[in-house]
Motif scaffolding. Structure first.
Motif, PDB file in Angstrom:
ATOM      1  N   LYS A  38       0.796  -1.261   0.009  1.00  7.90           N
ATOM      2  CA  LYS A  38       0.088  -0.094  -0.006  1.00  7.90           C
ATOM      3  C   LYS A  38       0.795   1.164   0.100  1.00  7.90           C
ATOM      4  O   LYS A  38       2.064   1.165   0.587  1.00  7.90           O
ATOM      5  N   GLY A  39       0.130   2.332  -0.450  1.00  6.34           N
ATOM      6  CA  GLY A  39       1.023   3.533  -0.425  1.00  6.34           C
ATOM      7  C   GLY A  39       2.164   3.943  -1.385  1.00  6.34           C
ATOM      8  O   GLY A  39       2.901   4.557  -1.293  1.00  6.34           O
ATOM      9  N   GLU A  40       2.371   3.053  -2.582  1.00  2.75           N
ATOM     10  CA  GLU A  40       3.496   3.214  -3.451  1.00  2.75           C
ATOM     11  C   GLU A  40       3.350   4.650  -3.893  1.00  2.75           C
ATOM     12  O   GLU A  40       4.345   5.428  -4.108  1.00  2.75           O
ATOM     13  N   LYS A  41       2.411   5.295  -4.255  1.00  2.16           N
ATOM     14  CA  LYS A  41       2.499   6.781  -4.475  1.00  2.16           C
ATOM     15  C   LYS A  41       2.773   7.500  -3.524  1.00  2.16           C
ATOM     16  O   LYS A  41       2.981   8.959  -3.731  1.00  2.16           O
ATOM     17  N   GLU A  42       3.051   7.176  -2.365  1.00  3.06           N
ATOM     18  CA  GLU A  42       3.294   7.973  -1.354  1.00  3.06           C
ATOM     19  C   GLU A  42       4.752   8.137  -0.994  1.00  3.06           C
ATOM     20  O   GLU A  42       5.388   8.639  -0.333  1.00  3.06           O
ATOM     21  N   VAL A  43       5.272   7.254  -1.935  1.00  6.85           N
ATOM     22  CA  VAL A  43       6.892   7.172  -1.789  1.00  6.85           C
ATOM     23  C   VAL A  43       7.378   8.204  -2.661  1.00  6.85           C
ATOM     24  O   VAL A  43       7.145   8.139  -3.865  1.00  6.85           O
ATOM     25  N   SER A  44       8.476   8.924  -2.092  1.00  6.58           N
ATOM     26  CA  SER A  44       9.288   9.785  -2.907  1.00  6.58           C
ATOM     27  C   SER A  44      10.613   9.365  -3.297  1.00  6.58           C
ATOM     28  O   SER A  44      10.916   8.725  -2.479  1.00  6.58           O
ATOM     29  N   PHE A  45      11.273   9.736  -4.393  1.00  2.00           N
ATOM     30  CA  PHE A  45      12.801   8.942  -4.454  1.00  2.00           C
ATOM     31  C   PHE A  45      13.194  10.435  -4.765  1.00  2.00           C
ATOM     32  O   PHE A  45      12.998  11.381  -5.433  1.00  2.00           O
ATOM     33  N   THR A  70      25.696  11.597  -8.631  1.00  2.00           N
ATOM     34  CA  THR A  70      26.356  10.768  -7.703  1.00  2.00           C
ATOM     35  C   THR A  70      25.472   9.358  -7.911  1.00  2.00           C
ATOM     36  O   THR A  70      24.540   9.334  -8.937  1.00  2.00           O
ATOM     37  N   ARG A  71      25.838   8.361  -7.417  1.00  2.00           N
ATOM     38  CA  ARG A  71      24.983   7.187  -7.115  1.00  2.00           C
ATOM     39  C   ARG A  71      23.929   6.993  -5.951  1.00  2.00           C
ATOM     40  O   ARG A  71      23.322   6.232  -5.858  1.00  2.00           O
ATOM     41  N   PHE A  72      24.161   8.245  -5.084  1.00  2.00           N
ATOM     42  CA  PHE A  72      23.176   8.317  -3.911  1.00  2.00           C
ATOM     43  C   PHE A  72      21.927   8.408  -4.296  1.00  2.00           C
ATOM     44  O   PHE A  72      21.597   9.439  -5.083  1.00  2.00           O
ATOM     45  N   ALA A  73      21.094   7.631  -3.744  1.00  2.00           N
ATOM     46  CA  ALA A  73      19.558   7.840  -3.973  1.00  2.00           C
ATOM     47  C   ALA A  73      18.759   7.401  -2.770  1.00  2.00           C
ATOM     48  O   ALA A  73      19.452   6.568  -1.920  1.00  2.00           O
ATOM     49  N   ARG A  74      17.648   7.947  -2.463  1.00  2.00           N
ATOM     50  CA  ARG A  74      17.010   7.528  -1.346  1.00  2.00           C
ATOM     51  C   ARG A  74      15.312   7.540  -1.629  1.00  2.00           C
ATOM     52  O   ARG A  74      15.067   8.198  -2.372  1.00  2.00           O
ATOM     53  N   SER A  75      14.699   6.601  -1.130  1.00  2.00           N
ATOM     54  CA  SER A  75      13.165   6.578  -1.100  1.00  2.00           C
ATOM     55  C   SER A  75      12.692   6.599   0.205  1.00  2.00           C
ATOM     56  O   SER A  75      13.233   6.209   1.161  1.00  2.00           O
ATOM     57  N   CYS A  90       5.756  10.938   6.514  1.00  2.00           N
ATOM     58  CA  CYS A  90       6.374  10.865   7.695  1.00  2.00           C
ATOM     59  C   CYS A  90       8.083  10.992   7.529  1.00  2.00           C
ATOM     60  O   CYS A  90       8.637  11.260   8.387  1.00  2.00           O
ATOM     61  N   GLY A  91       8.245  10.862   6.351  1.00  2.00           N
ATOM     62  CA  GLY A  91       9.739  11.003   5.929  1.00  2.00           C
ATOM     63  C   GLY A  91      10.569   9.613   6.268  1.00  2.00           C
ATOM     64  O   GLY A  91      11.832   9.495   6.267  1.00  2.00           O
ATOM     65  N   SER A  92       9.837   8.649   6.608  1.00  2.00           N
ATOM     66  CA  SER A  92      10.583   7.429   6.958  1.00  2.00           C
ATOM     67  C   SER A  92      11.261   6.801   5.563  1.00  2.00           C
ATOM     68  O   SER A  92      10.895   6.922   4.565  1.00  2.00           O
ATOM     69  N   MET A  93      12.609   6.211   5.833  1.00  2.00           N
ATOM     70  CA  MET A  93      13.341   5.712   4.521  1.00  2.00           C
ATOM     71  C   MET A  93      12.595   4.603   4.232  1.00  2.00           C
ATOM     72  O   MET A  93      12.338   3.539   4.927  1.00  2.00           O
ATOM     73  N   MET A  94      12.464   4.300   2.705  1.00  2.00           N
ATOM     74  CA  MET A  94      11.906   3.308   2.284  1.00  2.00           C
ATOM     75  C   MET A  94      12.918   2.571   1.584  1.00  2.00           C
ATOM     76  O   MET A  94      13.891   2.978   0.951  1.00  2.00           O
ATOM     77  N   PRO A  95      12.533   1.204   0.959  1.00  2.00           N
ATOM     78  CA  PRO A  95      13.461   0.496   0.197  1.00  2.00           C
ATOM     79  C   PRO A  95      13.564   1.048  -1.444  1.00  2.00           C
ATOM     80  O   PRO A  95      12.826   1.863  -1.572  1.00  2.00           O
ATOM     81  N   THR A  96      14.888   0.905  -1.793  1.00  2.00           N
ATOM     82  CA  THR A  96      14.786   1.399  -3.097  1.00  2.00           C
ATOM     83  C   THR A  96      15.317   0.504  -4.146  1.00  2.00           C
ATOM     84  O   THR A  96      16.257  -0.456  -3.602  1.00  2.00           O
ATOM     85  N   ASP A  97      14.741   0.364  -5.102  1.00  2.00           N
ATOM     86  CA  ASP A  97      14.806  -0.655  -6.149  1.00  2.00           C
ATOM     87  C   ASP A  97      15.804  -0.107  -7.097  1.00  2.00           C
ATOM     88  O   ASP A  97      15.681   0.849  -7.884  1.00  2.00           O
ATOM     89  N   VAL A  98      17.198  -0.396  -6.999  1.00  2.00           N
ATOM     90  CA  VAL A  98      18.059  -0.026  -7.861  1.00  2.00           C
ATOM     91  C   VAL A  98      18.311  -1.066  -9.228  1.00  2.00           C
ATOM     92  O   VAL A  98      18.334  -2.145  -9.342  1.00  2.00           O
ATOM     93  N   ASN A  99      18.256  -0.129 -10.441  1.00  2.00           N
ATOM     94  CA  ASN A  99      18.431  -0.696 -11.658  1.00  2.00           C
ATOM     95  C   ASN A  99      17.350  -1.989 -12.036  1.00  2.00           C
ATOM     96  O   ASN A  99      17.736  -2.861 -12.388  1.00  2.00           O
ATOM     97  N   SER A 100      16.231  -1.504 -11.718  1.00  2.00           N
ATOM     98  CA  SER A 100      14.966  -2.188 -12.280  1.00  2.00           C
ATOM     99  C   SER A 100      15.058  -3.909 -11.697  1.00  2.00           C
ATOM    100  O   SER A 100      15.060  -4.655 -12.365  1.00  2.00           O
ATOM    101  N   GLY A 101      15.338  -3.931 -10.378  1.00  2.00           N
ATOM    102  CA  GLY A 101      15.232  -5.379  -9.599  1.00  2.00           C
ATOM    103  C   GLY A 101      16.587  -5.965  -9.672  1.00  2.00           C
ATOM    104  O   GLY A 101      16.577  -7.111  -9.215  1.00  2.00           O
ATOM    105  N   GLN A 102      17.681  -5.481 -10.117  1.00  2.00           N
ATOM    106  CA  GLN A 102      19.072  -5.963  -9.921  1.00  2.00           C
ATOM    107  C   GLN A 102      19.524  -5.987  -8.583  1.00  2.00           C
ATOM    108  O   GLN A 102      20.138  -6.750  -8.005  1.00  2.00           O
ATOM    109  N   LEU A 103      18.877  -4.898  -7.735  1.00  2.00           N
ATOM    110  CA  LEU A 103      19.381  -4.891  -6.276  1.00  2.00           C
ATOM    111  C   LEU A 103      18.394  -3.842  -5.555  1.00  2.00           C
ATOM    112  O   LEU A 103      17.945  -2.844  -6.048  1.00  2.00           O
ATOM    113  N   VAL A 104      17.799  -4.406  -4.583  1.00  2.00           N
ATOM    114  CA  VAL A 104      17.032  -3.740  -3.548  1.00  2.00           C
ATOM    115  C   VAL A 104      17.887  -3.325  -2.331  1.00  2.00           C
ATOM    116  O   VAL A 104      18.227  -3.982  -1.650  1.00  2.00           O
TER     117      VAL A 104
END
Length: 135
Positions: free
Chosen positions: A56-63, A69-74, A79-93
């Motif tokens: 739930k709430g995928e639209k509530e996740v900001s990237f 840089t290679r630095f990214a956050r979701s 609330c600002g809680s950090m969420m998982p980041t799917d890097v390179n379309s499923g190659q690494l989460v």
């Protein structure tokens, strides 16, 4: 062996499921991780080839990606809680350990980017521990 993990944000607007296994667990002390966590380090789990499903709430996740840089956050927009980041379309989460509701058997394997460590980030083993908020 693949497992299923669940997690969510602080406000409960976002929930996810991860199917896979964690290969690495690092505590990163770089200045970028310190800024996004507001703490001494980020605790990130790395799951190559894992499947991330937003329950739930995928639209509530900001990237956010830091340019050049290679630095990214979701993170949760509310609330600002950090969420998982799917890097390179499923190659690494990359999963911030604190957002997991499931237990993880893997313990941190290394402190990384220690040259960037904050000057006050040392000697924590000598700091008093309280089981709850002190009076």
């Amino acid at each position: 062996m693949d497992q299923t993990y669940r997690g969510s944000c602080l406000c409960g607007n976002v929930a996810f499921q991860l199917e896979g296994s964690f290969a690495k667990f690092y505590l990163c002390h770089c200045s970028r991780c310190r800024k996004t966590s507001g703490s001494a380090h980020c605790a990130n789990l790395f799951a190559p080839g894992a499947k991330l499903t937003w329950l739930k709430g995928e639209k509530e996740v900001s990237f956010y990606h830091l340019p050049d840089t290679r630095f990214a956050r979701s993170f949760c927009k509310t609330c600002g809680s950090m969420m998982p980041t799917d890097v390179n379309s499923g190659q690494l989460v990359v999963v911030p350990a604190g957002c997991l509701d499931s237990e993880v058997a893997l313990k941190p394997q290394a402190h990384i980017c220690c040259d960037s460590r904050a000057n006050w980030d040392d000697g924590f083993e000598d700091v008093v521990c309280f089981s709850d908020m002190p009076s």
